[in-house]
Design a protein around this motif. Structure first.
Motif, PDB file in Angstrom:
ATOM      1  N   GLY A  21      31.098  41.856  35.011  1.00  0.00           N
ATOM      2  CA  GLY A  21      31.409  43.266  35.236  1.00  0.00           C
ATOM      3  C   GLY A  21      31.233  43.707  36.675  1.00  0.00           C
ATOM      4  N   ASP A  22      31.098  42.762  37.582  1.00  0.00           N
ATOM      5  CA  ASP A  22      30.826  43.061  38.989  1.00  0.00           C
ATOM      6  C   ASP A  22      32.134  43.067  39.781  1.00  0.00           C
ATOM      7  OD1 ASP A  22      30.023  43.138  41.644  1.00  0.00           O
ATOM      8  OD2 ASP A  22      28.602  41.486  41.442  1.00  0.00           O
ATOM      9  N   VAL A  23      32.582  44.262  40.191  1.00  0.00           N
ATOM     10  CA  VAL A  23      33.847  44.411  40.915  1.00  0.00           C
ATOM     11  C   VAL A  23      33.850  43.548  42.180  1.00  0.00           C
ATOM     12  CG1 VAL A  23      35.337  46.028  42.163  1.00  0.00           C
ATOM     13  CG2 VAL A  23      34.274  46.722  40.023  1.00  0.00           C
ATOM     14  N   ALA A  24      32.764  43.544  42.937  1.00  0.00           N
ATOM     15  CA  ALA A  24      32.707  42.785  44.196  1.00  0.00           C
ATOM     16  C   ALA A  24      32.894  41.292  43.953  1.00  0.00           C
ATOM     17  CB  ALA A  24      31.385  43.046  44.915  1.00  0.00           C
ATOM     18  N   THR A  25      32.296  40.783  42.886  1.00  0.00           N
ATOM     19  CA  THR A  25      32.428  39.361  42.569  1.00  0.00           C
ATOM     20  C   THR A  25      33.872  39.026  42.195  1.00  0.00           C
ATOM     21  OG1 THR A  25      30.131  39.237  41.839  1.00  0.00           O
ATOM     22  CG2 THR A  25      31.610  37.519  41.050  1.00  0.00           C
ATOM     23  N   VAL A  26      34.475  39.859  41.353  1.00  0.00           N
ATOM     24  CA  VAL A  26      35.862  39.614  40.966  1.00  0.00           C
ATOM     25  C   VAL A  26      36.767  39.735  42.195  1.00  0.00           C
ATOM     26  CG1 VAL A  26      37.781  40.355  39.507  1.00  0.00           C
ATOM     27  CG2 VAL A  26      35.461  40.348  38.585  1.00  0.00           C
ATOM     28  N   MET A  27      36.558  40.758  43.017  1.00  0.00           N
ATOM     29  CA  MET A  27      37.363  40.941  44.235  1.00  0.00           C
ATOM     30  C   MET A  27      37.282  39.729  45.148  1.00  0.00           C
ATOM     31  SD  MET A  27      39.110  43.833  44.557  1.00  0.00           S
ATOM     32  CE  MET A  27      39.304  44.006  46.322  1.00  0.00           C
ATOM     33  N   SER A  28      36.121  39.087  45.211  1.00  0.00           N
ATOM     34  CA  SER A  28      35.955  37.935  46.102  1.00  0.00           C
ATOM     35  C   SER A  28      36.822  36.755  45.683  1.00  0.00           C
ATOM     36  CB  SER A  28      34.487  37.517  46.175  1.00  0.00           C
ATOM     37  OG  SER A  28      34.077  36.880  44.980  1.00  0.00           O
ATOM     38  N   MET A  29      37.303  36.750  44.445  1.00  0.00           N
ATOM     39  CA  MET A  29      38.173  35.674  43.964  1.00  0.00           C
ATOM     40  C   MET A  29      39.597  35.791  44.511  1.00  0.00           C
ATOM     41  SD  MET A  29      36.796  33.389  41.923  1.00  0.00           S
ATOM     42  CE  MET A  29      38.353  32.732  41.344  1.00  0.00           C
ATOM     43  N   TYR A  30      39.941  36.952  45.058  1.00  0.00           N
ATOM     44  CA  TYR A  30      41.309  37.219  45.469  1.00  0.00           C
ATOM     45  C   TYR A  30      41.460  37.315  46.974  1.00  0.00           C
ATOM     46  CZ  TYR A  30      42.470  38.291  40.646  1.00  0.00           C
ATOM     47  OH  TYR A  30      42.695  38.204  39.299  1.00  0.00           O
ATOM     48  N   ASP A  31      42.614  36.867  47.457  1.00  0.00           N
ATOM     49  CA  ASP A  31      43.066  37.166  48.813  1.00  0.00           C
ATOM     50  C   ASP A  31      43.879  38.447  48.653  1.00  0.00           C
ATOM     51  OD1 ASP A  31      44.602  37.499  51.110  1.00  0.00           O
ATOM     52  OD2 ASP A  31      44.987  35.368  51.346  1.00  0.00           O
ATOM     53  N   LYS A 111      40.959  30.779  46.691  1.00  0.00           N
ATOM     54  CA  LYS A 111      41.172  32.169  46.326  1.00  0.00           C
ATOM     55  C   LYS A 111      42.571  32.314  45.727  1.00  0.00           C
ATOM     56  CE  LYS A 111      38.113  34.728  49.317  1.00  0.00           C
ATOM     57  NZ  LYS A 111      37.979  36.046  49.939  1.00  0.00           N
ATOM     58  N   ILE A 112      42.710  33.294  44.847  1.00  0.00           N
ATOM     59  CA  ILE A 112      44.001  33.579  44.224  1.00  0.00           C
ATOM     60  C   ILE A 112      44.794  34.477  45.164  1.00  0.00           C
ATOM     61  CG2 ILE A 112      45.143  34.623  42.237  1.00  0.00           C
ATOM     62  CD1 ILE A 112      42.471  34.011  40.689  1.00  0.00           C
ATOM     63  N   VAL A 113      46.020  34.049  45.491  1.00  0.00           N
ATOM     64  CA  VAL A 113      46.894  34.804  46.387  1.00  0.00           C
ATOM     65  C   VAL A 113      47.901  35.616  45.574  1.00  0.00           C
ATOM     66  CG1 VAL A 113      48.536  34.644  48.303  1.00  0.00           C
ATOM     67  CG2 VAL A 113      46.643  33.018  48.153  1.00  0.00           C
ATOM     68  N   ILE A 114      48.411  35.029  44.505  1.00  0.00           N
ATOM     69  CA  ILE A 114      49.333  35.721  43.597  1.00  0.00           C
ATOM     70  C   ILE A 114      48.803  35.540  42.185  1.00  0.00           C
ATOM     71  CG2 ILE A 114      51.686  35.870  42.690  1.00  0.00           C
ATOM     72  CD1 ILE A 114      52.634  34.615  45.356  1.00  0.00           C
ATOM     73  N   ASP A 115      48.584  36.647  41.502  1.00  0.00           N
ATOM     74  CA  ASP A 115      48.120  36.609  40.120  1.00  0.00           C
ATOM     75  C   ASP A 115      49.104  37.412  39.282  1.00  0.00           C
ATOM     76  OD1 ASP A 115      46.894  36.742  37.664  1.00  0.00           O
ATOM     77  OD2 ASP A 115      44.953  37.404  38.428  1.00  0.00           O
ATOM     78  N   HIS A 116      50.013  36.688  38.647  1.00  0.00           N
ATOM     79  CA  HIS A 116      50.966  37.341  37.745  1.00  0.00           C
ATOM     80  C   HIS A 116      50.433  37.128  36.329  1.00  0.00           C
ATOM     81  CE1 HIS A 116      54.334  38.973  35.801  1.00  0.00           C
ATOM     82  NE2 HIS A 116      55.248  38.668  36.702  1.00  0.00           N
ATOM     83  N   ALA A 117      49.614  38.077  35.898  1.00  0.00           N
ATOM     84  CA  ALA A 117      48.895  37.957  34.633  1.00  0.00           C
ATOM     85  C   ALA A 117      49.817  37.796  33.427  1.00  0.00           C
ATOM     86  CB  ALA A 117      47.980  39.167  34.438  1.00  0.00           C
ATOM     87  N   PHE A 118      51.081  38.195  33.570  1.00  0.00           N
ATOM     88  CA  PHE A 118      52.039  38.118  32.470  1.00  0.00           C
ATOM     89  C   PHE A 118      53.239  37.244  32.834  1.00  0.00           C
ATOM     90  CE2 PHE A 118      49.639  41.989  32.406  1.00  0.00           C
ATOM     91  CZ  PHE A 118      49.196  42.064  31.098  1.00  0.00           C
ATOM     92  N   GLY A 119      53.116  36.459  33.887  1.00  0.00           N
ATOM     93  CA  GLY A 119      54.233  35.717  34.465  1.00  0.00           C
ATOM     94  C   GLY A 119      54.834  34.638  33.602  1.00  0.00           C
ATOM     95  N   ALA A 120      54.111  34.154  32.608  1.00  0.00           N
ATOM     96  CA  ALA A 120      54.648  33.098  31.753  1.00  0.00           C
ATOM     97  C   ALA A 120      55.021  33.606  30.363  1.00  0.00           C
ATOM     98  CB  ALA A 120      53.638  31.952  31.643  1.00  0.00           C
ATOM     99  N   GLU A 121      55.026  34.924  30.203  1.00  0.00           N
ATOM    100  CA  GLU A 121      55.446  35.498  28.932  1.00  0.00           C
ATOM    101  C   GLU A 121      56.945  35.279  28.758  1.00  0.00           C
ATOM    102  OE1 GLU A 121      53.651  36.770  26.500  1.00  0.00           O
ATOM    103  OE2 GLU A 121      51.763  36.639  27.573  1.00  0.00           O
ATOM    104  N   THR A 122      57.367  34.976  27.549  1.00  0.00           N
ATOM    105  CA  THR A 122      58.794  34.710  27.330  1.00  0.00           C
ATOM    106  C   THR A 122      59.614  35.977  27.158  1.00  0.00           C
ATOM    107  OG1 THR A 122      58.377  34.444  24.972  1.00  0.00           O
ATOM    108  CG2 THR A 122      58.405  32.450  26.316  1.00  0.00           C
ATOM    109  N   ASN A 123      58.958  37.076  26.769  1.00  0.00           N
ATOM    110  CA  ASN A 123      59.709  38.299  26.540  1.00  0.00           C
ATOM    111  C   ASN A 123      58.919  39.496  27.045  1.00  0.00           C
ATOM    112  OD1 ASN A 123      61.340  40.354  25.718  1.00  0.00           O
ATOM    113  ND2 ASN A 123      61.258  39.878  23.537  1.00  0.00           N
ATOM    114  N   LEU A 124      59.011  39.772  28.337  1.00  0.00           N
ATOM    115  CA  LEU A 124      58.264  40.883  28.916  1.00  0.00           C
ATOM    116  C   LEU A 124      58.763  42.234  28.420  1.00  0.00           C
ATOM    117  CD1 LEU A 124      57.710  39.715  32.591  1.00  0.00           C
ATOM    118  CD2 LEU A 124      56.086  39.721  30.716  1.00  0.00           C
TER     119      LEU A 124
END
Length: 127
Positions: A21-31, A111-124
């Motif tokens: 639940g730590d925003v700073a920790t999650v943010m550190s995972m991303y570029d 670090k994650i540069v692009i995170d398409h959380a729904f990118g592999a869904e077959t029917n957006l």
């Protein structure tokens, strides 16, 4: 929390960070110069937008689990395909199939540069 030193560990590290639940920790995972797609069809970039998106995701109470379907790496770039969910007991709050692009940092962390959380869904359109 330490950032992953192997690209294939990014999903597990992200889930563990989310579950604190730590925003700073999650943010550190991303570029945050990259892109995050926190909901279908709504990509965002920039530090403020990343933080707002991450806070919105963290507001979904429950446990995040991310299963790595694959992780392909060449040099300092990797692409991962994930299946993830946030559950509260037996109640599934959200689940999807994502695609993530990661870049290795000069210190060896990923670090994650692009995170398409729904990118592999077959029917957006149905979401």
């Amino acid at each position: 929390m330490n950032l992953p030193k192997r690209a294939e560990d990014a999903h597990a590290t992200l889930a563990a960070a989310f579950n604190t639940g730590d925003v700073a920790t999650v943010m550190s995972m991303y570029d945050n110069t990259g892109i995050i797609v926190p909901e279908p069809g709504k990509p965002v970039s920039g530090a403020e937008n990343f933080e707002a998106s991450i806070k919105a995701i963290l507001s979904i109470k429950g446990k995040m689990e991310i299963r790595t379907v694959y992780c392909l790496q060449t040099g300092n770039i990797a692409v991962g395909r994930s299946e993830w969910s946030i559950t509260d007991g037996s109640d599934v709050k959200i689940s999807a199939k994502g695609i993530e692009v990661m870049r290795q940092q000069p210190d060896g962390a990923w670090k994650i540069v692009i995170d398409h959380a729904f990118g592999a869904e077959t029917n957006l359109a149905a979401k």
